[in-house]
Design an enzyme around this catalytic site. Structure first.
Site, mmCIF file in Angstrom:
data_model
loop_
_atom_site.group_PDB
_atom_site.id
_atom_site.type_symbol
_atom_site.label_atom_id
_atom_site.label_comp_id
_atom_site.label_asym_id
_atom_site.label_seq_id
_atom_site.Cartn_x
_atom_site.Cartn_y
_atom_site.Cartn_z
ATOM 1 N N THR A 173 0.474 -1.670 -0.086
ATOM 2 C CA THR A 173 -0.155 -0.256 -0.146
ATOM 3 C C THR A 173 0.660 1.344 -0.117
ATOM 4 O O THR A 173 1.712 0.952 0.304
ATOM 5 C CB THR A 173 -0.977 0.136 1.610
ATOM 6 O OG1 THR A 173 -1.758 -1.185 1.117
ATOM 7 C CG2 THR A 173 -1.672 1.495 0.840
ATOM 8 N N ARG A 201 -10.723 -10.720 -3.203
ATOM 9 C CA ARG A 201 -10.807 -10.012 -1.842
ATOM 10 C C ARG A 201 -10.672 -8.587 -1.867
ATOM 11 O O ARG A 201 -9.571 -8.332 -3.167
ATOM 12 C CB ARG A 201 -9.600 -11.312 -1.252
ATOM 13 C CG ARG A 201 -8.471 -10.650 0.354
ATOM 14 C CD ARG A 201 -7.541 -9.391 -0.031
ATOM 15 N NE ARG A 201 -7.653 -9.103 1.906
ATOM 16 C CZ ARG A 201 -6.465 -8.025 1.029
ATOM 17 N NH1 ARG A 201 -5.577 -7.191 0.543
ATOM 18 N NH2 ARG A 201 -5.942 -7.752 3.218
ATOM 19 N N HIS A 226 -2.069 -5.005 7.370
ATOM 20 C CA HIS A 226 -2.893 -6.036 6.986
ATOM 21 C C HIS A 226 -4.142 -6.121 7.303
ATOM 22 O O HIS A 226 -4.391 -5.850 8.348
ATOM 23 C CB HIS A 226 -2.208 -7.424 8.308
ATOM 24 C CG HIS A 226 -2.893 -8.453 8.130
ATOM 25 N ND1 HIS A 226 -3.887 -9.501 8.692
ATOM 26 C CD2 HIS A 226 -3.002 -9.081 7.014
ATOM 27 C CE1 HIS A 226 -3.939 -10.578 8.214
ATOM 28 N NE2 HIS A 226 -4.017 -10.907 6.850
#
Ligand code: GLY
Length: 303
Positions: A173, A201, A226
């Site tokens: 990210t 997902r 996460h």
């Protein structure tokens, strides 16, 4: 108001001595410089975070746009969120394929539709309908990601959270937050998600309050880490709530990372700028490459 831009290239188990890490820092510096240039000419925070995030999406060592992780089907599915702290308007996109700069598609969803969030085929159809630039999978796939994908075709207990903990892994990210001269805040977050994720997902990044949040009354925040853990505590909104309760941006980021650990055993990182012009940075991984600029001062960057 002194304008501020802060960017990150993803929290993870980075090898601090690697060429990839040096490239990640350089990408953060280029992104922060682009955002600073916009802010110093009186440009809006939204333009600054979009421009900075596009540079991070284009940078091969980072997990967003070009350089993203492959999923179990050998596809790259991208998620992004942009939010305007003045109006609380937002645009988000998830599980979109063959788009090099999903942050700009998210902004077009905010400005050109009656909706906040489009996913998958619907988001791609919207992109094509407005003539938004598309690309090929090959344009997004760089470095050793194909080899990593092939090595995982017979995974022995591989867990997608390993990118945050396995030494040398790069994390995930990118994101940017900004405060402009008019006092408006904005946040942007973009990701390829986690390596070897299931098709469809979606992590925290495009979810408002999880992957990012911006509110002129409190702060602008972008999260990394996460996603399965980050989304459970709405970590970006949590930072804003801590600021509303009186914490500085720095203390609020630290408190939210502490909550992430204590409440859901999570790993990740945060950047923030609050409405009073204070910067926050915190992470509980090995590193989170980042850069920031305060007014016209020289850029600062680090791990
Ligand atoms: N933080 C990005 C993701 O988990 O997808």
């Amino acid at each position: 108001m002194k304008p501020i831009i802060v960017v990150h290239g993803g929290a993870g188990a980075w090898d601090l001595n690697s060429e990839r890490f040096r490239e990640a820092i350089a990408a953060c510096e280029a992104a922060a410089a682009a955002g600073q240039a916009i802010l110093l000419t009186g440009g809006p925070a939204l333009d600054a975070v979009e421009a900075a995030t596009r540079i991070l999406e284009d940078a091969p060592p980072l997990d967003a746009g070009r350089g993203s992780y492959l999923n179990t089907a050998g596809q790259i599915e991208l998620d992004a969120l942009i939010m305007d702290g003045q109006t609380l308007r937002l645009g988000a996109v998830a599980a979109v394929q063959r788009v090099c700069n999903p942050i700009s598609l998210a902004r077009r969803i905010m400005t050109d539709t009656q909706h906040n969030f489009l996913v998958g085929a619907g988001a791609e159809a919207f992109a094509d309908a407005i003539g938004f630039p598309r690309c090929e999978l090959a344009d997004l796939l760089v470095g050793g990601e194909l080899e990593a994908y092939l090595a995982l075709q017979h995974p022995a207990g591989y867990e997608t959270a390993e990118i945050f903990t396995q030494p040398g892994a790069m994390g995930d990210t990118v994101g940017a937050v900004a405060l402009d001269a008019a006092g408006n805040l904005a946040a942007a977050t973009s990701t390829g998600g986690t390596r070897n994720k299931m098709p469809g997902r979606v992590g925290d990044s495009p979810l408002v309050g999880a992957g990012g949040y911006a509110d002129n009354w409190t702060a602008a925040v972008s999260a990394t880490g996460h996603g399965e853990a980050l989304m459970r505590i709405l970590i970006s909104k949590q930072v804003c709530d801590f600021v509303a309760a009186g914490l500085s941006a720095q203390k609020a980021c630290q408190a939210a990372i502490h909550l992430l650990e204590e409440r859901v055993n999570g790993v990740g990182g945060l950047i923030a700028v609050d409405a009073r012009g204070h910067v926050g940075l915190a992470y509980n991984t090995t590193a989170m490459p980042h850069a920031f600029a305060l007014g016209d001062e020289r850029l600062q960057s680090g791990s």
